[in-house]
Design an enzyme around this catalytic site. Structure first.
Site, PDB file in Angstrom:
ATOM      1  N   ASN A  18       1.233   1.730  45.709  1.00  0.00           N
ATOM      2  CA  ASN A  18       0.022   1.117  45.178  1.00  0.00           C
ATOM      3  C   ASN A  18       0.154  -0.401  45.135  1.00  0.00           C
ATOM      4  OD1 ASN A  18      -1.434   3.521  44.662  1.00  0.00           O
ATOM      5  ND2 ASN A  18      -0.238   3.855  42.795  1.00  0.00           N
ATOM      6  N   CYS A  27      -1.819  10.097  49.469  1.00  0.00           N
ATOM      7  CA  CYS A  27      -2.923   9.192  49.774  1.00  0.00           C
ATOM      8  C   CYS A  27      -3.656   9.772  50.974  1.00  0.00           C
ATOM      9  CB  CYS A  27      -2.426   7.782  50.070  1.00  0.00           C
ATOM     10  SG  CYS A  27      -3.765   6.617  50.437  1.00  0.00           S
ATOM     11  N   GLY A  28      -4.806  10.376  50.718  1.00  0.00           N
ATOM     12  CA  GLY A  28      -5.523  11.068  51.778  1.00  0.00           C
ATOM     13  C   GLY A  28      -6.009  10.151  52.878  1.00  0.00           C
ATOM     14  N   ASN A  29      -6.534   8.981  52.519  1.00  0.00           N
ATOM     15  CA  ASN A  29      -7.038   8.060  53.538  1.00  0.00           C
ATOM     16  C   ASN A  29      -5.909   7.532  54.414  1.00  0.00           C
ATOM     17  OD1 ASN A  29      -9.699   8.310  52.674  1.00  0.00           O
ATOM     18  ND2 ASN A  29      -9.498   6.642  51.192  1.00  0.00           N
ATOM     19  N   HIS A 110      -5.262  13.458  38.749  1.00  0.00           N
ATOM     20  CA  HIS A 110      -6.656  13.014  38.733  1.00  0.00           C
ATOM     21  C   HIS A 110      -7.383  13.633  37.545  1.00  0.00           C
ATOM     22  CE1 HIS A 110      -6.806  11.206  42.816  1.00  0.00           C
ATOM     23  NE2 HIS A 110      -5.834  12.082  43.052  1.00  0.00           N
ATOM     24  N   ASN A 141      -5.449   8.899  37.935  1.00  0.00           N
ATOM     25  CA  ASN A 141      -6.571   8.363  38.703  1.00  0.00           C
ATOM     26  C   ASN A 141      -7.849   8.948  38.112  1.00  0.00           C
ATOM     27  OD1 ASN A 141      -4.825   7.035  40.543  1.00  0.00           O
ATOM     28  ND2 ASN A 141      -4.592   8.925  41.708  1.00  0.00           N
ATOM     29  N   GLU A 159      -8.250   3.898  40.544  1.00  0.00           N
ATOM     30  CA  GLU A 159      -6.902   4.389  40.819  1.00  0.00           C
ATOM     31  C   GLU A 159      -5.878   3.692  39.928  1.00  0.00           C
ATOM     32  OE1 GLU A 159      -5.660   4.895  44.876  1.00  0.00           O
ATOM     33  OE2 GLU A 159      -7.710   4.617  45.605  1.00  0.00           O
ATOM     34  N   CYS A 168     -11.137   6.787  47.916  1.00  0.00           N
ATOM     35  CA  CYS A 168      -9.872   7.415  47.528  1.00  0.00           C
ATOM     36  C   CYS A 168      -9.896   8.833  48.079  1.00  0.00           C
ATOM     37  CB  CYS A 168      -9.713   7.411  46.009  1.00  0.00           C
ATOM     38  SG  CYS A 168      -8.215   8.244  45.425  1.00  0.00           S
ATOM     39  N   GLY A 169      -9.103   9.074  49.120  1.00  0.00           N
ATOM     40  CA  GLY A 169      -9.129  10.383  49.769  1.00  0.00           C
ATOM     41  C   GLY A 169      -8.638  11.502  48.877  1.00  0.00           C
ATOM     42  N   GLY A 171      -8.599  11.398  45.685  1.00  0.00           N
ATOM     43  CA  GLY A 171      -9.582  11.494  44.608  1.00  0.00           C
ATOM     44  C   GLY A 171     -10.815  12.274  45.025  1.00  0.00           C
TER      45      GLY A 171
END
Length: 230
Positions: A18, A27-29, A110, A141, A159, A168-169, A171
């Site tokens: 981060n 981290c999806g993205n 989350h 998050n 986040e 946020c992927g 998220g």
């Protein structure tokens, strides 16, 4: 920041950091971006990645979109984690004017609040307070989701360690899982974030499927020793 490390069982092992320097479990993205980069570098159109959250199959489509299958969400109170046993469908977090959030761990924790109207909500102020709530020993998050009918959910995410972000992927995946658990959607939905749209589905168990774009912004090099100079 994403580091790619060698992995015997995958095309690469991913580590995510981060803005505050803290390491995140997912981290999806960034995962979609790495899949696109590896595919364009000759690793095939379906590179398998590894992370602290688990094994992540991916598929890079010809139109620039990338699908990733993030590991199964963890939903028990001690898996989120929270500091005390509770119902993760209604976490004991009191915020005036908002219903209790849903807890989901997608490799990182989350808390998802479902709201009737997102526009005008001070997401940055609320998110910064909730992210440090004592219920969450690792921080959290914070997602604010507004179901829009049909298959659309408007979402903004604060986040931990980064603040309010354009997208946020993980998220978005957490919000979809929370919506399925609450009975707001049957299986899948379009998650509409400030930075774009993600298509996400989860049948109630197993991995979460996320599809979205991955595009090049720039290329560059740097010497890590420069970070240590005065």
């Amino acid at each position: 920041l994403v580091l790619l490390e060698p992995a015997a069982e995958a095309a690469a092992r991913l580590r995510f950091f981060n803005a505050d320097g803290g390491e995140a479990g997912a981290c999806g993205n960034a995962t979609r971006c790495v899949a696109r980069l590896l595919a364009d570098s000759g690793e095939g159109r379906e590179p398998v990645l590894a992370s602290a959250a688990g094994r992540i199959p991916t598929r890079v489509h010809g139109d620039g979109r990338v699908t990733v299958w993030l590991p199964s969400p963890r939903l028990a109170w001690n898996e989120i984690p929270v500091a005390e046993p509770c119902d993760t469908l209604a976490l004991p977090v009191a915020v005036p004017g908002l219903p209790p959030p849903v807890g989901v761990n997608m490799g990182n924790p989350h808390a998802v609040f479902f709201v009737e109207e997102l526009e005008g909500l001070d997401v940055a102020r609320l998110g910064s307070r909730i992210a440090r709530h004592p219920l969450f020993p690792e921080g959290v998050n914070v997602g604010f989701a507004q179901p829009r009918g049909g298959d659309g959910i408007r979402l903004r995410v604060f986040e931990r360690g980064s603040g309010l972000t354009l997208a946020c992927g993980s998220g978005a995946c957490a919000a979809l899982v929370a919506a399925v658990r609450r009975g707001l959607v049957e299986k899948g939905a379009r998650l509409i974030l400030d930075g774009g749209v993600l298509e996400i589905s989860w049948p109630g168990e197993g991995p979460v499927e996320m599809t979205g774009p991955a595009a090049y912004c720039f290329r560059g090099t740097f010497d890590p020793r420069d970070l240590l100079s005065d």
